[in-house]
Design a protein around this motif. Structure first.
Motif, PDB file in Angstrom:
ATOM      1  N   ALA A  22      -2.881 129.924  46.343  1.00 45.84           N
ATOM      2  CA  ALA A  22      -1.624 129.385  46.899  1.00 45.84           C
ATOM      3  C   ALA A  22      -1.915 128.243  47.865  1.00 45.84           C
ATOM      4  N   VAL A  23      -2.924 128.433  48.722  1.00 44.73           N
ATOM      5  CA  VAL A  23      -3.275 127.385  49.690  1.00 44.73           C
ATOM      6  C   VAL A  23      -3.768 126.142  48.957  1.00 44.73           C
ATOM      7  N   ARG A  24      -4.592 126.343  47.944  1.00 50.67           N
ATOM      8  CA  ARG A  24      -5.109 125.193  47.195  1.00 50.67           C
ATOM      9  C   ARG A  24      -3.977 124.441  46.497  1.00 50.67           C
ATOM     10  N   MET A  25      -3.051 125.181  45.904  1.00 48.59           N
ATOM     11  CA  MET A  25      -1.931 124.523  45.216  1.00 48.59           C
ATOM     12  C   MET A  25      -1.048 123.791  46.222  1.00 48.59           C
ATOM     13  N   ALA A  26      -0.855 124.396  47.399  1.00 44.38           N
ATOM     14  CA  ALA A  26      -0.043 123.752  48.445  1.00 44.38           C
ATOM     15  C   ALA A  26      -0.718 122.455  48.901  1.00 44.38           C
ATOM     16  N   ARG A  27      -2.045 122.482  49.030  1.00 42.85           N
ATOM     17  CA  ARG A  27      -2.779 121.280  49.468  1.00 42.85           C
ATOM     18  C   ARG A  27      -2.688 120.171  48.431  1.00 42.85           C
ATOM     19  N   GLU A  28      -2.506 120.554  47.162  1.00 46.32           N
ATOM     20  CA  GLU A  28      -2.343 119.562  46.089  1.00 46.32           C
ATOM     21  C   GLU A  28      -0.904 119.068  45.980  1.00 46.32           C
ATOM     22  N   GLY A  29      -0.034 119.587  46.826  1.00 48.87           N
ATOM     23  CA  GLY A  29       1.339 119.092  46.852  1.00 48.87           C
ATOM     24  C   GLY A  29       2.360 119.961  46.120  1.00 48.87           C
ATOM     25  N   ARG A  30       1.940 121.091  45.587  1.00 47.70           N
ATOM     26  CA  ARG A  30       2.873 121.984  44.904  1.00 47.70           C
ATOM     27  C   ARG A  30       3.799 122.647  45.918  1.00 47.70           C
ATOM     28  N   THR A  31       5.056 122.813  45.566  1.00 50.21           N
ATOM     29  CA  THR A  31       5.970 123.608  46.392  1.00 50.21           C
ATOM     30  C   THR A  31       6.758 124.549  45.491  1.00 50.21           C
ATOM     31  N   GLY A  32       7.326 125.589  46.096  1.00 47.82           N
ATOM     32  CA  GLY A  32       8.171 126.518  45.364  1.00 47.82           C
ATOM     33  C   GLY A  32       7.442 127.808  45.024  1.00 47.82           C
ATOM     34  N   ALA A  33       8.149 128.697  44.292  1.00 44.56           N
ATOM     35  CA  ALA A  33       7.567 129.982  43.904  1.00 44.56           C
ATOM     36  C   ALA A  33       6.584 129.774  42.759  1.00 44.56           C
ATOM     37  N   VAL A  34       5.479 130.525  42.805  1.00 43.61           N
ATOM     38  CA  VAL A  34       4.480 130.491  41.732  1.00 43.61           C
ATOM     39  C   VAL A  34       4.173 131.941  41.364  1.00 43.61           C
ATOM     40  N   THR A  35       4.123 132.226  40.062  1.00 42.56           N
ATOM     41  CA  THR A  35       3.747 133.572  39.608  1.00 42.56           C
ATOM     42  C   THR A  35       2.278 133.571  39.176  1.00 42.56           C
ATOM     43  N   VAL A  36       1.722 134.754  39.021  1.00 42.73           N
ATOM     44  CA  VAL A  36       0.308 134.858  38.620  1.00 42.73           C
ATOM     45  C   VAL A  36       0.060 134.192  37.262  1.00 42.73           C
ATOM     46  N   LEU A  37       1.091 134.114  36.437  1.00 44.89           N
ATOM     47  CA  LEU A  37       0.913 133.518  35.103  1.00 44.89           C
ATOM     48  C   LEU A  37       0.664 132.017  35.170  1.00 44.89           C
ATOM     49  N   GLU A  38       0.993 131.407  36.288  1.00 46.87           N
ATOM     50  CA  GLU A  38       0.891 129.945  36.406  1.00 46.87           C
ATOM     51  C   GLU A  38      -0.360 129.482  37.137  1.00 46.87           C
ATOM     52  N   VAL A  39      -1.203 130.424  37.545  1.00 48.40           N
ATOM     53  CA  VAL A  39      -2.374 130.063  38.359  1.00 48.40           C
ATOM     54  C   VAL A  39      -3.615 129.963  37.469  1.00 48.40           C
ATOM     55  N   ALA A  40      -4.247 128.780  37.482  1.00 47.09           N
ATOM     56  CA  ALA A  40      -5.496 128.625  36.726  1.00 47.09           C
ATOM     57  C   ALA A  40      -6.568 129.499  37.367  1.00 47.09           C
ATOM     58  N   PRO A  41      -7.347 130.244  36.559  1.00 46.60           N
ATOM     59  CA  PRO A  41      -8.297 131.210  37.113  1.00 46.60           C
ATOM     60  C   PRO A  41      -9.281 130.632  38.128  1.00 46.60           C
ATOM     61  N   TYR A  42      -9.725 129.381  37.952  1.00 46.86           N
ATOM     62  CA  TYR A  42     -10.742 128.853  38.880  1.00 46.86           C
ATOM     63  C   TYR A  42     -10.205 128.737  40.305  1.00 46.86           C
ATOM     64  N   LEU A  43      -8.896 128.650  40.448  1.00 47.19           N
ATOM     65  CA  LEU A  43      -8.320 128.524  41.785  1.00 47.19           C
ATOM     66  C   LEU A  43      -8.463 129.811  42.614  1.00 47.19           C
ATOM     67  N   LEU A  44      -8.778 130.929  41.927  1.00 46.16           N
ATOM     68  CA  LEU A  44      -8.923 132.215  42.617  1.00 46.16           C
ATOM     69  C   LEU A  44     -10.295 132.359  43.264  1.00 46.16           C
ATOM     70  N   SER A  45     -11.251 131.591  42.770  1.00 48.13           N
ATOM     71  CA  SER A  45     -12.655 131.821  43.110  1.00 48.13           C
ATOM     72  C   SER A  45     -13.105 130.976  44.299  1.00 48.13           C
ATOM     73  N   THR A  46     -14.083 131.500  45.042  1.00 44.92           N
ATOM     74  CA  THR A  46     -14.667 130.682  46.107  1.00 44.92           C
ATOM     75  C   THR A  46     -15.710 129.716  45.531  1.00 44.92           C
ATOM     76  N   ALA A  47     -16.132 129.942  44.296  1.00 46.36           N
ATOM     77  CA  ALA A  47     -17.101 129.033  43.668  1.00 46.36           C
ATOM     78  C   ALA A  47     -16.379 127.785  43.149  1.00 46.36           C
ATOM     79  N   SER A  48     -17.121 126.668  43.024  1.00 50.71           N
ATOM     80  CA  SER A  48     -16.504 125.433  42.533  1.00 50.71           C
ATOM     81  C   SER A  48     -16.310 125.513  41.025  1.00 50.71           C
ATOM     82  N   LEU A  49     -15.458 124.651  40.510  1.00 45.78           N
ATOM     83  CA  LEU A  49     -15.215 124.638  39.064  1.00 45.78           C
ATOM     84  C   LEU A  49     -16.511 124.358  38.311  1.00 45.78           C
ATOM     85  N   ASP A  50     -17.333 123.424  38.799  1.00 48.72           N
ATOM     86  CA  ASP A  50     -18.597 123.116  38.121  1.00 48.72           C
ATOM     87  C   ASP A  50     -19.499 124.348  38.048  1.00 48.72           C
ATOM     88  N   GLU A  51     -19.605 125.065  39.168  1.00 49.75           N
ATOM     89  CA  GLU A  51     -20.422 126.294  39.170  1.00 49.75           C
ATOM     90  C   GLU A  51     -19.880 127.307  38.165  1.00 49.75           C
TER      91      GLU A  51
END
Ligand code: NDP
Length: 320
Positions: free
Chosen positions: A285-314
């Motif tokens: 949620a914080v990452r999406m907010a920092r990218e400028g997203r606003t409004g309600a978001v459900t779990v179905l709309e979250v890309a899995p890499y955004l959940l992880s503390t590891a980078s996308l490349d890793e």
């Protein structure tokens, strides 16, 4: 980068688990806890919930750990106007209405409201959607347990003469097997699960209590129910936990061949796992907010890499 400054509103089972797990996140720190109560047993800073909005500039993420029955419907939107939030609202048939309300509040506030995380809803929701998408004619079943059911335990404790009691819901093995084999349409809630009651009562009352429990309409009557009586000592030692879990099983025909997909959870403590999911989706949620997203978001709309503390490349190198 700077750590996510996180706060908690509501200090029950879930709030305590979130507090414990924030301490284990490399990218989060606990700002404090907002509660309706004046003092809590914690080393964290405690603030009156009525003054929460005054702290909004110092908090990146607010964990809504309030009850789903009335707290969330009454209060969640006002938090979303001021904070990026993440909740575990679990009243399934009211989630569309919750989403609409949180969406309006979060858009007005320029925040993200991550809704209905946890395991069901939450991890199970994702697995239902993915499972169903894989099969032209998916057969899907959700099973709950082995796990402690709060509502059924309360019903047991209301029976006269019960000094202590809990109810465990257990999926039946034959129903799990039927789901995997694609015979899931034969399964109903009542024939897929059995109920195990463990209670403390005087011996003279036990037979009457057993009868009252197994014949209780809706709660127990349509189910295979067993009632075990134990001593207070055994009850105190062995029945204080909050285990839960379950299975989402999807199967189907793929042009003449049969496949099945199963997602299983075995949780020693329900609120700990619910908090783990809430934390990962809070990070997203914080990452999406920092990218400028606003409004309600459900779990179905979250890309899995955004959940992880590891980078996308890793993650690409390690997990794909
Ligand atoms: P609790 O009943 O423990 O806590 C709910 C609220 O009650 C707290 O936020 C707290 O607010 C207040 N409270 C807690 N303990 C006390 C107390 N001793 N005295 C007075 N008030 C108290 O609920 P849980 O934390 O177990 O669960 C929260 C929600 O999580 C549930 O309603 C459920 O819907 C949801 N959930 C979702 C799951 C999922 O998979 N999506 C799974 C499991 C739960 P305050 O600090 O302001 O007093």
């Amino acid at each position: 980068t700077q750590k996510i400054s996180a706060a908690i509103v509501g200090y029950g089972n879930l709030g305590k688990s979130v507090e414990k797990l924030i301490a284990k996140q490399p990218d989060m720190e606990l700002y404090g806890i907002f509660s309706r109560r004046d003092s809590l047993e914690t080393d964290a800073a405690v603030y009156p919930v009525a003054e929460a909005a005054e702290h909004k500039d110092k908090v990146d993420l607010l964990f809504l750990c309030l009850g789903s029955a009335t707290d969330i419907p009454e209060q969640a939107a006002s938090f979303a106007e001021n904070f990026t939030t993440v909740d575990t609202y679990d009243n399934h048939h009211l989630i569309p209405a919750h989403r609409e309300k949180m969406d309006a509040a979060a858009k007005a506030g320029g925040t993200v409201a991550m809704i209905s995380t946890g395991w069901d809803p939450g991890m199970f929701s994702i697995n239902r959607t993915i499972g169903e998408a894989l099969f032209p004619n998916a057969q899907q079943n959700t099973f709950w347990g082995p796990g402690l059911s709060q509502g059924h335990s309360d019903a047991v404790r209301r029976v006269e003469g019960v000094k202590a009691g809990v109810q465990y819901t257990l999926p039946k093995e034959e129903a799990l097997q039927a789901a995997k084999e694609g015979r899931g349409d034969e399964i109903t809630g009542a024939n897929a699960h059995r109920r195990r009651v463990v209670a403390v009562a005087d011996e003279a009352d036990q037979e009457r209590i057993r009868q009252e429990i197994v014949s209780m309409p809706d709660y127990f009557e349509p189910y295979e129910t067993t009632v075990e009586f134990v001593s207070q000592e055994v009850f105190d030692r062995e029945h204080q936990g909050m285990p839960h879990g379950g299975h989402v099983i999807t199967s189907g025909d793929l042009g003449g061949t049969h496949s099945s997909v199963e997602f299983t959870l075995e949780l020693e403590r329900n609120p700990d796992f619910t908090a783990a999911s809430q934390l990962a989706y809070g990070r997203a949620a914080v990452r999406m907010a920092r990218e400028g997203r606003t409004g309600a978001v459900t779990v179905l709309e979250v890309a899995p890499y955004l959940l992880s503390t590891a980078s996308l490349d890793e993650l690409v190198a390690r997990d794909i």
